[in-house]
Enzyme design. Structure first.
Site, PDB file in Angstrom:
ATOM      1  N   GLU A  20     109.098  45.692 -57.404  1.00  0.00           N
ATOM      2  CA  GLU A  20     108.340  44.440 -57.480  1.00  0.00           C
ATOM      3  C   GLU A  20     108.278  43.825 -56.075  1.00  0.00           C
ATOM      4  O   GLU A  20     109.244  43.874 -55.327  1.00  0.00           O
ATOM      5  CB  GLU A  20     109.023  43.487 -58.450  1.00  0.00           C
ATOM      6  N   LYS A  47     102.191  41.360 -65.190  1.00  0.00           N
ATOM      7  CA  LYS A  47     103.467  40.874 -65.729  1.00  0.00           C
ATOM      8  C   LYS A  47     103.250  39.774 -66.769  1.00  0.00           C
ATOM      9  O   LYS A  47     102.616  38.754 -66.498  1.00  0.00           O
ATOM     10  CB  LYS A  47     104.335  40.357 -64.585  1.00  0.00           C
ATOM     11  N   CYS A 101     110.316  43.559 -64.078  1.00  0.00           N
ATOM     12  CA  CYS A 101     111.432  42.646 -63.878  1.00  0.00           C
ATOM     13  C   CYS A 101     111.828  41.869 -65.135  1.00  0.00           C
ATOM     14  O   CYS A 101     112.446  42.424 -66.035  1.00  0.00           O
ATOM     15  CB  CYS A 101     111.106  41.704 -62.713  1.00  0.00           C
TER      16      CYS A 101
END
Length: 281
Positions: A57, A130, A170
């Site tokens: 990321e 995301k 994440c």
């Protein structure tokens, strides 16, 4: 139908093994410097036989301020970061996952935190924005991704000759329902920039749980060290097998995690404990 995701298993896997690599970085506020660092790691992993590689990321930009990435965001399909990923995949004949980069969103002051996948011909085959945005406050440590990031809406997976690969980024790691929505996958790729505080407590536990409950490999690729903006990321990039065994890891600093995915190992775990077939919800 969701254009990013197919629930169909597709053709049987054409290869029994796939060598994968996670490229851990400690990215800086300077895009060109980060791309050079990524290129060196890609070269090194390819020399070790890697066929599918993943970057972390924010691999291209870890700004001094949260809004630095907004200033450097790219239009979908155009820009130096996307050009780098496509050219690298094509030049080396590899699958390359750009862990996340900032793409333009509908909001003028925000970005989409997007993971892009390129095939060995350099063609983009998947994009994941995301979905779950990190928020954390403990003492003087505070993060609120909603201030600069627009949440994605759709899960995403893609097919390789080895099998289906599911994408996430994440903070998504904490939400197992996202991975269930992907159906059966052979590999989950999780680029991250976990903080040292949360990573030390939860990172490995969550990664091994995702591998065990989905009976698949998990390739976790992280930022890992002290950044120029003062942030400390946890690192500890790793490859976990379907039984929850860690096959390789890199604790801190730039470096490579590399090992083989084995179809026989997947089949062995799924046959001995057929939990995927026992699901009722």
């Amino acid at each position: 139908m969701n254009p990013h995701l197919s629930d169909l298993p597709g053709d049987p896997p054409a290869v029994p093994t796939l060598r994968v690599a996670a490229l851990q970085m400690v990215s800086t506020p300077r895009v060109e410097e980060n791309l050079r660092a990524a290129a060196r790691l890609i070269d090194e992993a390819v020399l070790q036989g890697a066929e599918l590689l993943a970057l972390p990321e924010y691999f291209a930009i870890m700004g001094m301020r949260d809004d630095d990435k907004v200033k450097l965001r790219e239009i979908d399909g155009h820009g130096p970061i996307q050009d780098f990923l496509a050219a690298s995949a094509r030049a080396h004949g590899i699958w390359l996952i750009g862990g996340s980069l900032p793409l333009c969103s509908e909001h003028p002051d925000k970005v989409l935190n997007s993971s892009l996948v390129y095939d060995p011909q350099g063609q983009r085959v998947a994009r994941y924005d995301k979905i779950h945005l990190f928020g954390f406050r403990q003492g003087i440590e505070s993060y609120d991704e909603r201030a600069t990031i627009e949440a994605g809406r759709q899960p995403a997976a893609f097919s390789t000759p080895f099998g289906r690969v599911g994408l996430s980024i994440c903070y998504d790691l904490r939400f197992p329902e996202l991975y269930r929505s992907l159906g059966v996958t052979e590999l989950l790729v999780i680029p991250a920039a976990f903080t040292e505080t949360t990573g030390r407590a939860h990172w490995e536990i969550l990664l091994r749980a995702r591998a065990i409950e989905n009976q698949c490999y998990v390739l976790a690729v992280a930022q890992g060290g002290r950044h120029q903006n003062g942030r400390e990321t946890h690192g500890n990039s790793m490859l976990v097998d379907p039984w929850g065994t860690i096959l390789d890891r890199k604790l801190k600093g730039p470096g490579i995690v590399i090992a083989d995915l084995e179809r026989a190992r997947l089949d062995e775990v799924r046959a001995s404990l057929p939990a995927l077939g026992h699901r009722v919800m």
